[in-house]
Write a protein that holds these residues in place. Structure first.
Motif, PDB file in Angstrom:
ATOM      1  N   LEU A 260       5.891   6.322  10.372  1.00 11.31           N
ATOM      2  CA  LEU A 260       6.537   7.036   9.380  1.00 11.31           C
ATOM      3  C   LEU A 260       7.061   6.224   8.210  1.00 11.31           C
ATOM      4  O   LEU A 260       6.997   6.339   7.211  1.00 11.31           O
ATOM      5  N   TRP A 261       7.559   4.897   8.918  1.00 11.20           N
ATOM      6  CA  TRP A 261       8.085   3.954   7.803  1.00 11.20           C
ATOM      7  C   TRP A 261       7.057   2.982   7.368  1.00 11.20           C
ATOM      8  O   TRP A 261       7.029   2.406   6.405  1.00 11.20           O
ATOM      9  N   ASP A 262       5.871   2.735   8.175  1.00 10.20           N
ATOM     10  CA  ASP A 262       5.079   1.628   7.723  1.00 10.20           C
ATOM     11  C   ASP A 262       3.972   2.323   7.066  1.00 10.20           C
ATOM     12  O   ASP A 262       3.608   1.446   5.898  1.00 10.20           O
ATOM     13  N   VAL A 263       3.231   3.185   7.580  1.00 11.25           N
ATOM     14  CA  VAL A 263       2.132   3.886   6.589  1.00 11.25           C
ATOM     15  C   VAL A 263       2.703   4.877   5.904  1.00 11.25           C
ATOM     16  O   VAL A 263       1.794   5.368   4.969  1.00 11.25           O
ATOM     17  N   GLY A 264       3.680   5.608   6.071  1.00 14.31           N
ATOM     18  CA  GLY A 264       4.185   6.616   5.316  1.00 14.31           C
ATOM     19  C   GLY A 264       4.214   6.212   3.818  1.00 14.31           C
ATOM     20  O   GLY A 264       3.982   7.102   3.030  1.00 14.31           O
ATOM     21  N   PRO A 265       4.763   5.078   3.408  1.00 15.62           N
ATOM     22  CA  PRO A 265       4.935   4.807   2.139  1.00 15.62           C
ATOM     23  C   PRO A 265       3.553   4.730   1.396  1.00 15.62           C
ATOM     24  O   PRO A 265       3.184   5.048   0.258  1.00 15.62           O
ATOM     25  N   HIS A 266       2.356   4.077   2.171  1.00 16.84           N
ATOM     26  CA  HIS A 266       1.109   4.456   1.504  1.00 16.84           C
ATOM     27  C   HIS A 266       0.716   5.988   1.071  1.00 16.84           C
ATOM     28  O   HIS A 266       0.147   6.127  -0.012  1.00 16.84           O
ATOM     29  N   ALA A 267       0.792   6.678   2.100  1.00 17.82           N
ATOM     30  CA  ALA A 267       0.724   8.171   1.900  1.00 17.82           C
ATOM     31  C   ALA A 267       1.355   8.763   0.571  1.00 17.82           C
ATOM     32  O   ALA A 267       0.901   9.306  -0.307  1.00 17.82           O
ATOM     33  N   LEU A 268       2.493   8.600   0.574  1.00 14.59           N
ATOM     34  CA  LEU A 268       3.587   8.994  -0.536  1.00 14.59           C
ATOM     35  C   LEU A 268       3.225   8.354  -1.785  1.00 14.59           C
ATOM     36  O   LEU A 268       3.149   8.788  -2.924  1.00 14.59           O
ATOM     37  N   SER A 269       2.691   7.003  -1.789  1.00 12.82           N
ATOM     38  CA  SER A 269       2.285   6.368  -3.090  1.00 12.82           C
ATOM     39  C   SER A 269       1.125   6.854  -3.802  1.00 12.82           C
ATOM     40  O   SER A 269       0.741   6.994  -4.824  1.00 12.82           O
ATOM     41  N   VAL A 270       0.489   7.786  -3.003  1.00 18.36           N
ATOM     42  CA  VAL A 270      -0.934   8.409  -3.568  1.00 18.36           C
ATOM     43  C   VAL A 270      -0.562   9.840  -3.750  1.00 18.36           C
ATOM     44  O   VAL A 270      -0.880  10.352  -4.988  1.00 18.36           O
ATOM     45  N   LEU A 271       0.188  10.540  -3.016  1.00 18.86           N
ATOM     46  CA  LEU A 271       0.433  11.842  -3.087  1.00 18.86           C
ATOM     47  C   LEU A 271       1.554  12.346  -4.284  1.00 18.86           C
ATOM     48  O   LEU A 271       1.231  13.167  -5.048  1.00 18.86           O
ATOM     49  N   LEU A 272       2.652  11.478  -4.468  1.00 19.34           N
ATOM     50  CA  LEU A 272       3.796  11.610  -5.383  1.00 19.34           C
ATOM     51  C   LEU A 272       3.131  11.515  -6.852  1.00 19.34           C
ATOM     52  O   LEU A 272       3.521  12.477  -7.545  1.00 19.34           O
ATOM     53  N   PRO A 273       2.463  10.444  -7.323  1.00 17.30           N
ATOM     54  CA  PRO A 273       1.960  10.559  -8.651  1.00 17.30           C
ATOM     55  C   PRO A 273       1.077  11.837  -9.091  1.00 17.30           C
ATOM     56  O   PRO A 273       0.910  12.187 -10.263  1.00 17.30           O
ATOM     57  N   VAL A 274       0.336  12.356  -8.143  1.00 19.53           N
ATOM     58  CA  VAL A 274      -0.694  13.325  -8.421  1.00 19.53           C
ATOM     59  C   VAL A 274       0.102  14.792  -8.329  1.00 19.53           C
ATOM     60  O   VAL A 274      -0.259  15.548  -8.988  1.00 19.53           O
ATOM     61  N   LEU A 275       0.733  15.063  -7.338  1.00 25.81           N
ATOM     62  CA  LEU A 275       1.443  16.334  -7.054  1.00 25.81           C
ATOM     63  C   LEU A 275       2.859  16.389  -7.496  1.00 25.81           C
ATOM     64  O   LEU A 275       3.350  17.552  -7.518  1.00 25.81           O
ATOM     65  N   GLY A 276       3.399  15.312  -7.885  1.00 23.83           N
ATOM     66  CA  GLY A 276       4.516  15.210  -8.488  1.00 23.83           C
ATOM     67  C   GLY A 276       5.767  15.015  -7.386  1.00 23.83           C
ATOM     68  O   GLY A 276       5.532  14.974  -6.190  1.00 23.83           O
TER      69      GLY A 276
END
Length: 299
Positions: free
Chosen positions: A172-188
């Motif tokens: 959650l804390w190690d690779v979760g930031p990678h996932a969010l760094s892609v999803l948030l700028p695209v999906l909001g």
């Protein structure tokens, strides 16, 4: 820009040291670590000199590059900002919301620039894909699978397998930031932390994270560090009015990507323009992950 490198672990050795040594507009002023002998080794290989006193290093640099566990990074980042030093931080910036916001407050008060090194955001090929999907819009669903096996039985040796904070905090804390760094700028952004974040845990401390975004889209993330090696995967998929697209594999290595992050910090410090991956974005990622952790309780 004269950088002080804080940290002497594998990421300092494999990425930060080589990137700072190779960058034409950066100089490695010195290295501080919790193990003086390791600081001397890193400094000897990549330039600068070892420091026993972190405040002495802060006096001799313009910026800090931090390659430390998040809960050690956070107070040192505040200290560096208060000393007027620009911040090149690693993800996650902290594992508590209060600690993350403390860095942001200190950076704002001191007027220093900040960049958080989310690797994919600084690989030109993946950054271009993210920007293309953001412009395209119309996405209804996002899916990110970030499943590694560094803690799995039978996994190949990894320099990060000896990391206590990764073992404690998990995917959650190690690779979760990678996932969010892609999803948030695209999906909001996530619509709200109370009603738009769900999480459940499974075997091997995997986490399934579900988010509702302000755009109306929803996304899921499968995150883990102890899946069977044959099941390891890194994949991001989007579906919407334009069809289905998948994040391409990036060819830019971590050292070159980190060099681009150094470029971004230097530009932000020079112009005063914040970078999209500044400490404020790092705080938002921490807020979302902390909300997910709260759904998991102590699991």
């Amino acid at each position: 820009m004269r950088f002080g490198l804080l940290g002497t672990g594998p990421w300092a050795e494999l990425a930060y040291g080589p990137a700072l040594r190779a960058h034409p507009d950066a100089e490695l002023a010195g290295v501080w670590g919790r193990r003086p002998e390791a600081a001397a080794d890193i400094a000897g290989r990549f330039g600068g000199r070892p420091y026993d006193d972190v405040d002495a290093l802060l006096e001799d640099c313009d910026a800090v590059a931090v390659a430390l566990p998040p809960d050690i990074q956070a107070p040192l980042a505040v200290r560096a900002a208060e000393a007027g030093r620009h911040l090149l931080l690693d993800k996650p910036v902290a594992t508590t919301v209060s600690a993350a916001r403390g860095i942001a407050d200190a950076a704002a008060a001191a007027g220093v620039a900040s960049v958080v090194f989310f690797t994919l955001r600084f690989r030109p090929e993946t950054a271009a894909w993210i920007e293309e999907q953001r412009r395209t819009g119309g996405w209804q669903l996002g899916r990110a699978d970030w499943l590694g096996g560094i803690f799995a039985e039978g996994a190949e040796p990894s320099p990060f397998a000896g990391s206590p904070w990764r073992r404690e905090k998990g995917g959650l804390w190690d690779v979760g930031p990678h996932a969010l760094s892609v999803l948030l700028p695209v999906l909001g952004d996530v619509a709200d932390l109370d009603g738009s974040v769900a999480a459940v845990s499974g075997a091997g401390r995997t986490v399934q994270l579900a988010l509702r975004h302000a755009s109306g889209a929803s996304s899921t993330c499968a995150l883990g560090l102890a899946v069977a090696p044959a099941a390891s995967v890194t994949r991001v998929e989007l579906r919407g009015t334009a069809g289905a697209v998948e994040l391409p594999e990036g060819e830019t290595d971590a050292v070159a990507a980190l060099g681009n992050a150094v470029d971004a910090l230097i530009a932000s410090a020079r112009t005063g323009e914040p970078h999209p991956c500044d400490i404020r974005f790092g705080v938002r990622v921490t807020e979302i992950l902390a909300a997910a952790q709260a759904r998991l309780g102590d699991r």
